[in-house]
Scaffold this motif. Sequence first.
Motif, mmCIF file in Angstrom:
data_model
loop_
_atom_site.group_PDB
_atom_site.id
_atom_site.type_symbol
_atom_site.label_atom_id
_atom_site.label_comp_id
_atom_site.label_asym_id
_atom_site.label_seq_id
_atom_site.Cartn_x
_atom_site.Cartn_y
_atom_site.Cartn_z
ATOM 1 N N UNK A 105 8.294 -8.745 6.723
ATOM 2 C CA UNK A 105 9.528 -8.029 6.413
ATOM 3 C C UNK A 105 10.550 -8.208 7.540
ATOM 4 N N UNK A 106 10.068 -8.190 8.782
ATOM 5 C CA UNK A 106 10.961 -8.400 9.920
ATOM 6 C C UNK A 106 11.540 -9.808 9.892
ATOM 7 N N UNK A 107 10.710 -10.806 9.649
ATOM 8 C CA UNK A 107 11.199 -12.180 9.580
ATOM 9 C C UNK A 107 12.273 -12.323 8.504
ATOM 10 N N UNK A 108 12.020 -11.765 7.350
ATOM 11 C CA UNK A 108 12.976 -11.838 6.248
ATOM 12 C C UNK A 108 14.289 -11.150 6.614
ATOM 13 N N UNK A 113 19.074 -19.790 11.298
ATOM 14 C CA UNK A 113 18.313 -19.102 10.251
ATOM 15 C C UNK A 113 16.982 -19.798 9.989
ATOM 16 N N UNK A 114 16.990 -21.122 9.934
ATOM 17 C CA UNK A 114 15.757 -21.877 9.681
ATOM 18 C C UNK A 114 14.787 -21.813 10.852
ATOM 19 N N UNK A 115 15.296 -21.527 12.054
ATOM 20 C CA UNK A 115 14.432 -21.519 13.234
ATOM 21 C C UNK A 115 13.642 -20.222 13.390
ATOM 22 N N UNK A 116 13.922 -19.227 12.590
ATOM 23 C CA UNK A 116 13.267 -17.920 12.716
ATOM 24 C C UNK A 116 11.893 -17.984 12.054
ATOM 25 N N UNK A 117 10.868 -17.801 12.882
ATOM 26 C CA UNK A 117 9.502 -17.942 12.392
ATOM 27 C C UNK A 117 8.699 -16.649 12.576
ATOM 28 N N UNK A 153 -3.587 -12.893 17.964
ATOM 29 C CA UNK A 153 -4.606 -11.923 18.375
ATOM 30 C C UNK A 153 -5.436 -11.437 17.196
ATOM 31 N N UNK A 154 -5.929 -12.407 16.433
ATOM 32 C CA UNK A 154 -6.805 -12.122 15.293
ATOM 33 C C UNK A 154 -6.149 -11.192 14.273
ATOM 34 N N UNK A 155 -4.850 -11.355 14.083
ATOM 35 C CA UNK A 155 -4.144 -10.584 13.069
ATOM 36 C C UNK A 155 -3.591 -9.256 13.541
ATOM 37 N N UNK A 156 -3.703 -8.958 14.829
ATOM 38 C CA UNK A 156 -3.230 -7.678 15.348
ATOM 39 C C UNK A 156 -1.852 -7.760 15.985
ATOM 40 N N UNK A 157 -1.244 -8.931 15.974
ATOM 41 C CA UNK A 157 0.068 -9.095 16.602
ATOM 42 C C UNK A 157 0.910 -10.048 15.757
ATOM 43 N N UNK A 158 2.135 -9.616 15.467
ATOM 44 C CA UNK A 158 3.083 -10.460 14.746
ATOM 45 C C UNK A 158 4.240 -10.772 15.685
ATOM 46 N N UNK A 178 17.357 -5.484 12.308
ATOM 47 C CA UNK A 178 16.150 -5.633 11.492
ATOM 48 C C UNK A 178 14.953 -5.028 12.194
ATOM 49 N N UNK A 179 14.873 -5.234 13.499
ATOM 50 C CA UNK A 179 13.768 -4.670 14.277
ATOM 51 C C UNK A 179 13.760 -3.145 14.169
ATOM 52 N N UNK A 180 14.914 -2.527 14.346
ATOM 53 C CA UNK A 180 14.991 -1.062 14.282
ATOM 54 C C UNK A 180 14.572 -0.546 12.908
ATOM 55 N N UNK A 181 14.928 -1.267 11.873
ATOM 56 C CA UNK A 181 14.568 -0.854 10.511
ATOM 57 C C UNK A 181 13.064 -0.951 10.282
ATOM 58 N N UNK A 182 12.461 -2.047 10.684
ATOM 59 C CA UNK A 182 11.041 -2.274 10.443
ATOM 60 C C UNK A 182 10.176 -1.446 11.399
ATOM 61 N N UNK A 183 10.691 -1.172 12.592
ATOM 62 C CA UNK A 183 9.925 -0.427 13.586
ATOM 63 C C UNK A 183 9.496 0.936 13.066
#
Length: 110
Positions: A34-37, A51-55, A60-65, A93-98
């Motif tokens: 959701x943050x990436x989007x 825009x294309x460079x945002x990945x 950490x085995x799925x514990x960190x995005x 976007x960060x503030x919204x998803x946080x």
Amino acid sequence: MGIKLVGAKELEKALLKKAKLTAVKDTVRDCGAKLQSGVQDGAPVDTGTLKRSITLEIEEDGLKAVVGPHTEYAAYVEYGTRFMQAQPYVRPSYEEVKSEFKSKMEELVR
């Protein structure tokens, strides 16, 4: 831009006791996506390279995005320069998803 998580050890203990680790990983992945989007949607477009460079990378085995742009000028767009006004696209976007992420993690600990 950095984040310091206070009480990480206590959080980790609570999560391991009360939450299924798969649910935590699902939350990390979903909120990361959701943050990436959101960052991509908010990025100003001239050529589309920023825009294309945002990945999104799951670590950490799925514990960190990790979400972020990979152009040399990404920070200049976000924060501006003396010649160019800031065009924030990561922070909003960060503030919204946080808040959503925090809420979901609190639910998993209950």
